[in-house]
Structures are given as C-alpha cells and as structure tokens.
Design an enzyme around this catalytic site. Structure first.
Site, PDB file in Angstrom:
ATOM      1  N   ASP A   1      -5.583  -0.415  -4.514  1.00  0.00           N
ATOM      2  CA  ASP A   1      -4.142  -0.235  -4.689  1.00  0.00           C
ATOM      3  C   ASP A   1      -3.443  -1.525  -5.111  1.00  0.00           C
ATOM      4  O   ASP A   1      -2.343  -1.506  -5.641  1.00  0.00           O
ATOM      5  CB  ASP A   1      -3.516   0.347  -3.418  1.00  0.00           C
ATOM      6  CG  ASP A   1      -3.948  -0.387  -2.152  1.00  0.00           C
ATOM      7  OD1 ASP A   1      -4.771  -1.324  -2.242  1.00  0.00           O
ATOM      8  OD2 ASP A   1      -3.453  -0.026  -1.077  1.00  0.00           O
ATOM      9  N   HIS A   2      -4.095  -2.656  -4.845  1.00  0.00           N
ATOM     10  CA  HIS A   2      -3.571  -3.977  -5.207  1.00  0.00           C
ATOM     11  C   HIS A   2      -4.615  -4.978  -4.765  1.00  0.00           C
ATOM     12  O   HIS A   2      -5.560  -4.626  -4.065  1.00  0.00           O
ATOM     13  CB  HIS A   2      -2.238  -4.262  -4.505  1.00  0.00           C
ATOM     14  CG  HIS A   2      -2.316  -4.065  -3.012  1.00  0.00           C
ATOM     15  ND1 HIS A   2      -2.931  -4.963  -2.169  1.00  0.00           N
ATOM     16  CD2 HIS A   2      -1.924  -3.041  -2.226  1.00  0.00           C
ATOM     17  CE1 HIS A   2      -2.880  -4.520  -0.927  1.00  0.00           C
ATOM     18  NE2 HIS A   2      -2.291  -3.335  -0.929  1.00  0.00           N
TER      19      HIS A   2
ATOM     20  N   THR B   1      -2.016   4.059   3.189  1.00  0.00           N
ATOM     21  CA  THR B   1      -2.732   4.744   2.100  1.00  0.00           C
ATOM     22  C   THR B   1      -3.048   6.206   2.429  1.00  0.00           C
ATOM     23  O   THR B   1      -2.674   7.107   1.664  1.00  0.00           O
ATOM     24  CB  THR B   1      -4.001   3.960   1.702  1.00  0.00           C
ATOM     25  OG1 THR B   1      -3.634   2.608   1.446  1.00  0.00           O
ATOM     26  CG2 THR B   1      -4.666   4.560   0.481  1.00  0.00           C
TER      27      THR B   1
ATOM     28  N   HIS C   1      -6.245 -10.478   3.899  1.00  0.00           N
ATOM     29  CA  HIS C   1      -5.062 -11.079   4.539  1.00  0.00           C
ATOM     30  C   HIS C   1      -5.488 -12.253   5.419  1.00  0.00           C
ATOM     31  O   HIS C   1      -4.833 -13.290   5.457  1.00  0.00           O
ATOM     32  CB  HIS C   1      -4.339 -10.048   5.419  1.00  0.00           C
ATOM     33  CG  HIS C   1      -3.383  -9.157   4.684  1.00  0.00           C
ATOM     34  ND1 HIS C   1      -2.182  -9.617   4.173  1.00  0.00           N
ATOM     35  CD2 HIS C   1      -3.435  -7.843   4.386  1.00  0.00           C
ATOM     36  CE1 HIS C   1      -1.543  -8.596   3.592  1.00  0.00           C
ATOM     37  NE2 HIS C   1      -2.291  -7.518   3.695  1.00  0.00           N
TER      38      HIS C   1
ATOM     39  N   SER D   1       0.801  -1.236   0.000  1.00  0.00           N
ATOM     40  CA  SER D   1       0.000   0.000   0.000  1.00  0.00           C
ATOM     41  C   SER D   1       0.827   1.276   0.000  1.00  0.00           C
ATOM     42  O   SER D   1       0.387   2.291  -0.539  1.00  0.00           O
ATOM     43  CB  SER D   1      -0.938   0.029   1.207  1.00  0.00           C
ATOM     44  OG  SER D   1      -1.919  -0.956   1.062  1.00  0.00           O
TER      45      SER D   1
HETATM   46 ZN    ZN Z   1      -2.163  -5.463   2.769  1.00  0.00          ZN
END
Ligand code: ZN
Length: 540
Positions: free
Chosen positions: A317-318, A144, A279, A76
């Site tokens: 962001d991913h 972020t 996660h 991030s």
């Molecule tokens: Zn992460």
C-alpha cells in the site's frame, strides 16, 4: 424472413451471453495479497536473505502510485480503501468518500461523495454469490483489512469496524483482534459493552483460537481470531505464540474453504507487520515477516497455477522506513559490497526488536542491553553504544524499541533507514492469471482492475448498497443513539448503524448490506433493499 428471425435470435443470444460473461468477469477467483509498507528495496533484501527467488518474482507486471487525496505519502487507511473501492480518499478514512481538501492539481470531490460509504470489491463479490475472506496478522480491525470490511471516518474506530465486520457476511476472517468481539468489562476491548460472539455463533461461524483448531475447522464460515490484539511477529511466533498459525497456514486454509463455493471467491491477505518492522527500522522483524508473506504468496500461486481461473495480485500500500541497501558507512565502499557484509550482521538476529526490548524489563542498564543485543541480535556492541540506544529510547514518547534499529543498523549493518514513518515512492505490482493488471497504475485503478476481474460494476454496486436515507424518505428519517428511525405511511422502521438488520413492524429482516452512519455529515446510508421493504414494495 425465417432466416432473418434465426439471425436475430442468435444475435440476441450472443448479446446475452456476452453480457453474462461481462457480468461474471474474466476471473472466477481473485486473491489480493498486500505486504503493508513494502517497497522494492525490502523485496531485494528478503531475496538476498532467502538466497532464492521470491514467490512473486516471476510475475512482476508494473508499479503502483500510492498517493492519497490529501498527501503525496500514503497511510494504510486511504491506500487500502483505494484498492478495496477504486476511489482515492483522504487520510484516516476507511472506505468512505474523501474530504474537500485535496493535493494541488487534483479535482475537489463532489459534495455528495464526502464521507459517503464506498462499496468494496469484497461486498461486490459477496452479492455475486462468491465466497469472501480476509486474512491478516494484525487485528482484523486494523486499517488494511478494515478497508475491505467496513466504512468509518477514522481507522481508530475499531469497535465499529468489528461490528461491521461481524455483520458483513464474510465467510472467512482470520487474524488478530479477538478483544474487539467482547466488552471491556468481560476482558475484551469493546467500548460499547456489546458482545458479538453470540451473533457470530447464531450466524453459523466456527470460532477457532489456535492453529490446531483452525486446522480442524470445516467451514464454510470461520471467524478465527488468534490473539486478543495483533498476532506475534513471525520471528517471535515459535517462542511467544506457539499456538498461532502462520500467515501461509491461514492463507492456505482460507483458500481451501472458500474454494468450495461453485461461483468462486474473493480473498484479501495482508502481511500486516512488514510495515511495523519498517517503522521500527528492525531488519530481523522485516525479513522474517516478508518471507512469511512470501510463503503466503506461494500458497496462493500454488492454487492459481493449477487452474486457469484465478487472479493473484501481489502489491503493497506504500513504502515505510525508506530502507536502503547501502548507508552512510558505505559512502565510498558501496561498489565493493560483499554479500557477507550484507547478510552476516543479519544472520544472528533471532528476535524482533520489540521482543528484545520487552525482555529487558523496566529501566534496563547498558550492561543488560549489551547482553540482550548479543543474545537476541548477535551483535557485539560497546557500553557507550548501549548507553546511546537507551538515551534515544528514553527520548521517544512511544515505541522505545525503535532506538535499537535507529542506533545499531547504521553502525553494524549496511542497511540505511531514512525515517520511522512512511515514504511516497511507487511500489511494485505483481499479478498472475486472468484480468492481470499491468503498467503504472494508481491505487484506485488497481481497485477498479480488481472489480473488473470479478465483473463488478462499482457504480451500480454503490447505488444498490448505499442509499441516503434522508433522500429516500424526506422528512421521515431521524438518527439518534446509533439507530436510524424511519416513519413511513404508519410503519416504523429501525436500522442500527454498523449492522445489516432492519426492524420493521416488529419483524427482523437481514439485509444484503450494512447500515452506515456518517457523523461528519449526519447522513445515514442503507441498502436499496431496505428502502424497498420499508416502502412495502415487492421483491427482496
Ligand atoms: Zn505504517
């Protein structure tokens, strides 16, 4: 002759008007909403669960390539930095220039760029006179939001990030992370012993700490931190954190307050916890936080659709977790997958995996876990299976609750997960309004598109905000104990890193940007405005 003069005059006016229009950018307001760690498949799952289109479904415009300077898989800090500054940087860095090591085939960044602060679109919007805001459900010092607020060589430097955020002149900051305002010995999280609350009060901020205080806050300046650390997962909020506002409430409030600025505003909203749910491989936390984000997007679109001057960008962001609809259990049955088989196992999930785990206390037994999973997640699991969860949890160094999704999802849901880390695929891009970015972009290109929409010249902004003090004052500048000292023609200037304050001849001058020290290079960067004041030049 006279006609010619009139023609020239009007041509000049047209030119000036064009430049003014260019400087203003096509959008009055820009709202960037980032669902951290979200790929296309998570949106698909949330849409099925919602049973209706997501707020951003109708405004899909492209995809974003997420790779960073030194990895094909993003974290991030550099991914957010790319969106905030238009520059691709390295792992862990928060809006400072990249290190020398880059991916094969990528050009090595110039020496002068290394660890150099990179001006963010938030800083640019603020200097244009626009109102600015940041909303997150994590600590506002997390990667972020930090990418828009601060410039540090590591995302872990949250003490410094908060100090920069407080001195950044942002109008509205809403989220978690109150601990970083006060020192450890006063019950806070700051390592430097400083208390930033008096600074915020002196600068005219209201400091709401609950949803009802936020609702009655008037603005124009609000620094609302609703938890010492991160805010609660949306799924647990009603039980664990009844006083915390939702992401949509914070977003709507930020828009209402910032919208009063006649020059417009820039707002970044992060659905911070989708990433953490991924996660943990936790579908309950994932779906609830993504649908909470969906309501925040709806709040932004409700505002933008009533007007013609507001750009809304929705992106992540991913990807995290590599979630799939379909797993090893559906190897041969995937083409007969019913909606019930997807949704039924998820419907009974009423708490996040983390909250479920914390409720177990120390050294839980398989029986206790079995009961908790039945109550919290609506899944009936065997004792052997409960034992397996406990075994996987015990083998983990941190975050034992990750074991819940890891063991139970493959057996009881049709969801697959490939990792507890991030993955490197492109992420969907959604946009509505003037200056909407389209196509397959890179992260930095999306940052540049945001700047363009606001009419920000990032190169000029970087020159204005970050001058290398040693270059401006050769042999006259030294940095020690967090303070830059410049002795110039008999005057002493002192600039504390992470603040916007210049002390000159005993006077305190509030600068238009931050003093940023780069420990890796020993360089300190100050606004051009400070250079002029220290030189005794006229003007601001
Ligand atoms: Zn992460």
């Amino acid at each position: 002759m006279r006609l010619k003069r009139i023609f020239l005059a009007s041509a000049l006016i047209v030119l000036v008007l064009c430049q003014a229009a260019l400087a203003a950018g096509p959008a009055r307001n820009v709202i960037v909403l980032i669902a951290d760690g979200t790929g296309a498949e998570q949106y698909t799952l949330a849409r099925w669960y919602k049973g209706a289109p997501l707020a951003q479904d109708a405004i899909l415009t492209g995809m974003v390539r997420t790779f960073i300077a030194d990895s094909v898989v993003a974290d991030s800090a550099p991914a957010g930095s790319a969106y905030a500054t238009g520059v691709r940087t390295s792992d862990k860095l928060i809006s400072v220039g990249p290190k020398a090591t880059v991916l094969t085939g990528q050009s090595v960044p110039p020496e002068a760029l290394r660890f150099r602060p990179l001006a963010s679109v938030l800083e640019g919007a603020r200097l244009q006179g626009r109102a600015t805001g940041i909303v997150a459900t994590s600590r506002v010092t997390h990667a972020t939001p930090a990418a828009y607020l601060a410039h540090v060589p590591s995302r872990t430097m949250e003490t410094e990030i908060m100090e920069q955020a407080v001195h950044q002149g942002v109008d509205v900051v809403l989220g978690g992370g109150r601990g970083y305002l006060t020192p450890k010995d006063a019950g806070g999280s700051r390592k430097d012993g400083r208390d930033l609350v008096p600074t915020l009060r002196a600068r005219g901020y209201e400091l709401p700490t609950t949803a009802s205080e936020l609702a009655s806050a008037k603005g124009p300046r609000i620094f609302g931190l609703f938890a010492k650390s991160h805010m609660a997962p949306d799924i647990d909020r009603a039980v664990l954190a009844v006083d915390e506002p939702s992401l949509a409430q914070m977003t709507a409030k930020a828009i209402a307050v910032l919208g009063h600025n006649p020059k417009g505003f820039f707002l970044m909203v992060e659905g911070s916890q989708v990433d953490w749910a991924d996660h943990a491989n936790d579908p309950a936390h994932l779906i609830s936080d993504l649908l909470s984000f969906d309501r925040a997007v709806q709040a932004a679109l409700d505002y933008a659709k009533k007007r013609k001057d507001t750009l809304v960008v929705v992106v992540s962001d991913h990807n995290t977790g590599g979630m799939s609809i379909g797993n090893a259990r559906t190897n041969s049955t995937y083409s007969q997958m019913s909606l019930e088989s997807l949704l039924e196992p998820l419907r009974g999930m009423r708490v996040s995996g983390e909250a479920l785990w914390k409720g177990l206390g120390q050294a839980p037994t398989p029986e206790a876990l079995q009961r908790a999973v039945s109550q919290g997640w609506g899944l009936e699991i065997g004792l052997a299976e409960a034992g397996k969860v406990l075994e996987v949890a015990a083998a983990r160094k941190a975050d034992p609750y990750y074991a819940l999704g890891e063991v139970l999802c493959p057996a009881h849901t049709v969801l697959g997960w490939t990792t507890h880390g991030h993955t490197g695929g492109d992420v969907p891009l959604f946009a509505f309004g003037p200056g909407s970015p389209r196509g397959l972009l890179s992260g930095p290109e999306l940052g540049q598109a945001t700047a363009r929409a606001l009419g920000i010249d990032l190169a000029a902004l970087n020159r204005r905000l970050f001058v290398d003090a040693a270059e401006a004052f050769p042999g006259q500048a030294s940095f020690a104990d967090g303070v830059l000292r410049i002795e110039h023609k008999g005057r002493l200037a002192e600039l504390a890193a992470n603040t916007d304050i210049l002390r000159l001849d005993g006077r305190e001058i509030r600068l238009e940007g931050l003093v940023v020290h780069a420990p890796d290079t020993g360089r300190t960067y100050i606004p051009q405005q400070a250079v002029r004041r220290i030189r005794g030049q006229a003007g601001k």
